[in-house]
Scaffold this motif. Structure first.
Motif, short mmCIF file in Angstrom:
data_model
loop_
_atom_site.label_atom_id
_atom_site.label_comp_id
_atom_site.label_asym_id
_atom_site.label_seq_id
_atom_site.Cartn_x
_atom_site.Cartn_y
_atom_site.Cartn_z
N ARG A 113 -5.56 10.09 -3.35
CA ARG A 113 -5.69 8.65 -3.59
C ARG A 113 -4.54 7.90 -2.94
O ARG A 113 -3.46 8.44 -2.70
N ALA A 114 -4.81 6.64 -2.67
CA ALA A 114 -3.76 5.69 -2.30
C ALA A 114 -3.76 4.59 -3.35
O ALA A 114 -4.66 4.52 -4.20
N HIS A 115 -2.75 3.74 -3.31
CA HIS A 115 -2.67 2.65 -4.28
C HIS A 115 -2.29 1.36 -3.58
O HIS A 115 -1.61 1.37 -2.55
N ALA A 144 -7.96 7.51 -0.15
CA ALA A 144 -6.77 7.90 0.62
C ALA A 144 -7.01 7.92 2.11
O ALA A 144 -6.06 7.83 2.90
N ASP A 145 -8.29 8.04 2.54
CA ASP A 145 -8.54 8.21 3.97
C ASP A 145 -8.57 6.90 4.74
O ASP A 145 -8.57 6.90 5.98
N ASP A 158 -6.40 1.76 -7.50
CA ASP A 158 -6.61 3.03 -6.82
C ASP A 158 -7.51 2.79 -5.61
O ASP A 158 -8.53 2.10 -5.72
N ASN A 180 -2.83 13.27 -1.01
CA ASN A 180 -4.01 13.30 -0.15
C ASN A 180 -5.28 12.84 -0.86
O ASN A 180 -6.32 12.66 -0.22
N TRP A 226 0.86 -1.18 0.00
CA TRP A 226 0.00 0.00 0.00
C TRP A 226 0.90 1.23 0.00
O TRP A 226 1.88 1.29 0.73
N ARG A 267 0.67 5.73 -0.40
CA ARG A 267 -0.16 6.93 -0.55
C ARG A 267 0.71 8.07 -1.09
O ARG A 267 1.46 8.70 -0.36
#
Length: 310
Positions: free
Chosen positions: A210-212, A263-264, A260, A208, A203, A205
């Motif tokens: 999106r994360a992947h 992000a939170d 994708d 702020n 994981w 990020r």
């Protein structure tokens, strides 16, 4: 790619009449007939094949900013593998004798395993606290052994992801310049977590918004793509609400699917969905019937979103 292709014509003009069994004039340490005298040498597609944790080797080489793992040599010595070392150095030996080898090198030849094996062999012979001089690494070819020849292939690769590069300076008394360089490197690190219980699933990020999830898969590419296409056609390729299959990287012979993610949500929240996806993928991998029309269209869509790194 310039470092991977060798044109024999210039070398032949410069070394006319050379003994094919003599060392190559380029300084690689290989015989001329196995180096520039061979013309074009294709790259090793899967340089880490046969090593424990092949998928994690690819991740540390291409995707993970700060991580370490302990390696064992065939004679029982321990080495710390780092994702990257200061200045992209191939290896270093501390004053206490601890050896560190960097997976991410500034240049590479047609066999990354031989590049890293060359660095390992040179570090094992280097005196404590002295710079490691492995010789030519990169386009000229690396002269040392492959990783598969110098490492204990029964020892697992247990990766530890770090929030900083502070491990670079452990046990040392760094000066102001070293501390400043460390601070600059730490500021560039993207938050990264290796998902517990899942091989080579990371994981990250980058911002702020999106994360992947970047997941290096050990399966052969064609087999994996068929399985992913079946899941995509059946609308089972996602990891849950708010997720999107973004595409995939190709790196060192393996495929790295990327999703994708919101992000939170913290990294730990994705262990469950990723584990469930793993079960769906394993089931799809057992299917051997030809793809139907929907699955073929899905496969073409997956291929259009793949990028080759190495």
């Amino acid at each position: 790619m310039a470092s991977r292709k060798r044109t024999s014509a210039p070398a032949a003009e410069a070394t006319e009449g050379i003994n094919p069994k003599a060392p190559c004039p380029c300084g690689s340490g290989r015989r001329y007939k196995h180096c520039h005298g061979s013309g074009y040498a294709p790259p090793v597609t899967r340089p880490f094949e046969g090593l424990p944790g092949e998928a994690d080797w690819v991740a540390l080489r291409e995707l993970v900013p700060a991580a370490t793992a302990t390696l064992k040599t065939t004679d029982g010595r321990e080495i710390t593998l780092a994702s990257v070392l200061p200045g992209g150095a191939p290896a270093l030996v501390r004053a206490n004798g601890e050896i560190l080898v960097g997976a991410q090198l500034a240049t590479s030849s047609d066999d990354v395993s031989r590049d890293l094996g060359t660095a390992v062999a040179a570090a094992l012979e280097a005196p404590k606290g002295a710079p490691v001089e492995p010789g030519p690494i990169g386009g000229a070819g690396s002269a040392g052994p492959r990783l598969q020849e110098v490492l204990d292939l029964t020892a697992p690769l247990d990766v530890v992801v770090h929030d900083t590069f502070d491990f670079w300076l452990e046990g040392t008394e760094p000066g102001a310049a070293a501390r400043a360089g460390l601070t600059q490197a730490n500021e560039a690190i993207l938050p990264t977590v290796r998902l517990e219980g899942l091989e080579a699933a990371y994981w990250v990020r980058p911002g702020n918004e999106r994360a992947h999830l970047r997941w290096v898969r050990p399966e052969k590419e064609e087999q994996l793509l068929d399985a992913l296409a079946r899941l995509s056609a059946a609308e089972q390729i996602l990891l849950g609400e708010g997720t999107r299959y973004a595409g995939a990287f190709r790196a060192h012979g393996l495929v790295v699917p990327v999703w994708d993610l919101p992000a939170d949500a913290p990294a730990e929240d994705w262990v469950g969905p990723a584990t469930e996806f793993q079960a769906r993928l394993e089931k799809a991998l057992t299917v051997t019937t030809p793809l139907n029309a929907d699955e073929r269209r899905a496969r073409a869509g997956l291929l259009s979103r793949q990028i080759t790194l190495r």
